[in-house]
Design a protein around this motif. Structure first.
Motif: not given
Lengths: 263, 307
Positions: A248-254, A257, B63, B66-67, B70
């Motif tokens: 969830l954290a990675m998805l939110t971060g992506w 962005r 989060a 990661f962002s 990228l």
């Protein structure tokens, strides 16, 4: 949304009691009954405390005593018992640090009392002690008997004080009201952090300060709703839950962005 | 609007958390740090139990890092090999940290230890940064050219054995300090709920002499995995990760970070560092006060862990 009201229905009203011919010679002993219409109560996750109403009846009541208001009822809703650690902070080099601690076995997590009159007016302290009735009279078993009585006493008092401060132990004076000579209604407070599990409701009848009868019933308090499912998954499938939290954290971060990109 | 946090088991205001996430996200974007060192203390001030604040802070850090990582992958400013070695150390450090965390929790000293660690670490880093940036500001005002540290000068770290070549960083250095640094950051990550960027970045620059342009990307890369690992282990051993809480913080955080990064471009480096130093010191000071002020109740209750 936290308002929920579990009406625990009135038990059998003793209509035949008044008609009983035997009553004229030897007054029958009074009896008390509480009945619960349901054996469980579900509270939602946003629960912020509520009043629980329990109905009950008084059988074979002597009208003369009732008129003088010499019947008293104490209703207790006692939560499940669990071990508790009480810690005391002391100052070390100016910093407050948990130093002393005392573990107690089987302490009721919650203990809500409702009474017709202030506890000290109902009966004397000795009777309460014999009945282990009231937050001050529950026996708390220390895990380590070797500690000095003074220490145990201090930590027991602190335990009661903290429980009262957080609303888990409460007394609602005047929370029991007679609706008629035979019917009463008790309102006990459920704290926002009321524990889930089996709670025991008990009603004690006193006549002119003397203990007459006790009646009890069980009630299961459950939590329900989306948040509760999360809690259960976090405990039962903790690894998968962790994987989910990370994804969830990675998805939110992506996504964040993509949506808010400024470069 | 109230929302009930399933793991923390308290009701909180949803907008306070979103705003908290956004504010920290803004600052982290501006200063190029993960923001974990601000989130965790803020959550503690907001009455979230420290154990949950730490585990959830680690989750939130994933989060933002990661962002951030990228965009560094895209720009090619990320040394995967260096990041990988740091990570290997990080896993070891994090495992140790989780063990210490559970041990302190059983002793009843976890809250104290977290606060102490924060006060000492934030106080030191903030203090050093403030001194450095004020000196730099003074130097530019008096017109003198800033004194650069002589690069290429080798210190004791470069004499250690087991050397390894990191091509992207143009570095030939022993793996021992790299693993050690990774382990230290991993340990802090699991005990403090921070990514550790605020220690990792200066350490990579000053100790290992990694070129500044690859430092942030590489640090973010390692932080993603260390905090992901920390989150996983906290979730399985302590059940202290609150996804609901973490998600609200992340949602505010990723939005704030992008605006913060833009705002950061308009401020000069020394000014930014001085501001960040003041912020770090303020957090440390606030946590320190709580250690010394007499608590409202000297007694506290806690359940007994089944273990």
């Amino acid at each position: 949304m936290a308002d929920f009201r579990a009406f625990l229905a009135a038990a059998s009203l003793s209509l035949f009691a008044a008609a009983s011919p035997a009553r004229a010679q030897t007054p029958a002993t009074e009896n008390i009954q509480i009945g619960l219409s349901t054996d469980h109560v579900s509270i939602t996750a946003g629960f912020s405390g509520a009043d629980l109403t329990i109905f009950g009846s008084l059988e074979n009541a002597d009208p003369r005593v009732a008129r003088q208001g010499r019947y008293d009822i104490v209703v207790v809703l006692e939560g499940p018992a669990r071990p508790v650690v009480v810690r005391r902070k002391d100052r070390v080099l100016g910093i407050w640090i948990n130093l002393e601690s005392e573990t107690f076995e089987n302490v009721p997590v919650s203990y809500s009392v409702a009474t017709t009159r202030p506890l000290q007016d109902v009966t004397d302290p000795n009777s309460y002690k014999q009945l282990s009735l009231g937050a001050a009279n529950i026996y708390m078993q220390p895990a380590d008997d070797g500690d000095s009585p003074a220490t145990i006493q201090e930590f027991t008092a602190a335990l009661r004080e903290r429980k009262t401060a957080t609303g888990l132990y409460s007394v609602n004076v005047g929370g029991v009201q007679f609706l008629s000579q035979n019917l009463f209604r008790a309102t006990v407070r459920l704290a926002p952090n009321v524990p889930v599990g089996t709670h025991k409701a008990r009603a004690f009848l006193f006549k002119s300060g003397l203990f007459i009868k006790e009646s009890s019933a069980q009630l299961e308090i459950r939590k329900s709703g989306f948040e509760q499912s999360i809690f259960r998954v976090a405990h039962d499938f903790s690894f998968l839950y962790g994987v989910f939290a990370v994804s969830l954290a990675m998805l939110t971060g992506w996504l964040g962005r993509l949506v808010f990109r400024k470069d | 609007m109230g929302i009930y946090l399933p793991i923390a088991e308290i009701s909180v205001n949803i907008f306070v958390l979103l705003a908290m996430g956004a504010a920290v996200g803004f600052l982290s974007g501006m200063f190029g740090v993960g923001g974990g060192f601000l989130i965790t203390p803020l959550l503690i001030f907001y009455n979230i139990p420290p154990a949950i604040a730490v585990a959830t802070g680690a989750n939130q850090v994933i989060a933002s890092s990661f962002s951030g990582a990228l965009s560094h992958v895209k720009r090619g400013t990320l040394d995967f090999k260096l990041g990988g070695v740091l990570l290997a150390g990080g896993i070891v450090g994090s495992t140790g940290g989780i063990f210490v965390f559970g041990f302190l929790r059983r002793l009843g000293q976890l809250d104290l230890f977290i606060s102490l660690l924060y006060v000492v670490l934030l106080g030191t880093v903030g203090g050093l940064m403030l001194v450095e940036s004020v000196n730099a500001l003074r130097a530019t005002r008096s017109g003198a050219a800033p004194v650069l540290k002589k690069s290429g000068q080798h210190n004791w770290i470069h004499r250690l054995p087991l050397k390894m070549r990191f091509r992207a960083s143009k570095l030939f250095v022993s793996v021992i300090p790299v693993l050690g640094l990774g382990a230290g950051i991993g340990f802090l990550s699991s005990i403090m709920g921070v990514g550790g960027g605020f220690i990792m970045v200066p350490a990579l620059i000053y100790l290992l002499k990694v070129p500044t342009n690859v430092v942030i990307g590489t640090s973010l890369f390692q932080i993603i995995f260390t905090s992901a690992y920390t989150t996983l282990v906290h979730a399985t051993t302590n059940q202290t990760v609150d996804v609901m809480l973490a998600f609200l913080l992340m949602a505010g955080g990723v939005a704030g970070a992008q605006y913060g990064a833009k705002a950061g471009q308009r401020l000069r480096g020394e000014q930014l560092r001085a501001l960040l130093a003041l912020l770090v010191l303020a957090v440390a000071f606030r946590l320190a006060i709580d250690l010394f002020v007499t608590p409202p109740s000297l007694y506290s209750l806690s359940g007994v862990d089944p273990t």
